[in-house]
Design a protein around this motif. Sequence first.
Motif, PDB file in Angstrom:
ATOM      1  N   LYS A  43       1.051  -1.057   0.139  1.00  0.00           N
ATOM      2  CA  LYS A  43      -0.180   0.266   0.156  1.00  0.00           C
ATOM      3  C   LYS A  43       1.154   1.163  -0.237  1.00  0.00           C
ATOM      4  N   GLU A  44       1.514   1.474   0.731  1.00  0.00           N
ATOM      5  CA  GLU A  44       2.731   2.984   0.671  1.00  0.00           C
ATOM      6  C   GLU A  44       3.345   2.793  -0.662  1.00  0.00           C
ATOM      7  N   THR A  95      -3.975   5.088  -7.769  1.00  0.00           N
ATOM      8  CA  THR A  95      -5.326   5.224  -7.283  1.00  0.00           C
ATOM      9  C   THR A  95      -5.336   3.160  -6.817  1.00  0.00           C
ATOM     10  N   ARG A 104       2.668   1.862  -3.574  1.00  0.00           N
ATOM     11  CA  ARG A 104       1.082   1.786  -4.018  1.00  0.00           C
ATOM     12  C   ARG A 104       1.102   3.433  -3.888  1.00  0.00           C
ATOM     13  N   ASN A 105       0.481   4.741  -2.819  1.00  0.00           N
ATOM     14  CA  ASN A 105       0.906   5.690  -2.391  1.00  0.00           C
ATOM     15  C   ASN A 105       1.911   6.314  -2.984  1.00  0.00           C
TER      16      ASN A 105
END
Length: 77
Positions: free
Chosen positions: A17-18, A26, A20-21
Motif C-alpha cells: 500500500k505504501e 489509486t 502504491r501511494n
Amino acid sequence: MANDIYIEVTMTNEEFKEIRNRIGLTQSQLATVLGYSSALQISSYERATNPRPVPHLLNLLMRAYEQGYRPRDWPST
C-alpha cells in the motif's frame, strides 16, 4: 560486486500500500496497469485483516515501479 542490487523476497500488505501511494496511483489505476479486472484485487493485498500474500513477481514489479520504471500505458496523475 559493488553494484549488486538485492530485492526483498517478501512484501507486507502495508509495504504494498505504501508503494502504491508513493507512486501516486489509486487502487483502480494500479489494477488497470496490472491488467486486473477490478480494484478489489488490489484491495485484497492491502487490507489490514486477512490480506492475501503479495506474489513474488508482483513484489518485484511494485519495487520496479517504486524505482521509476513506467510502462507505456502508465496513467497520468
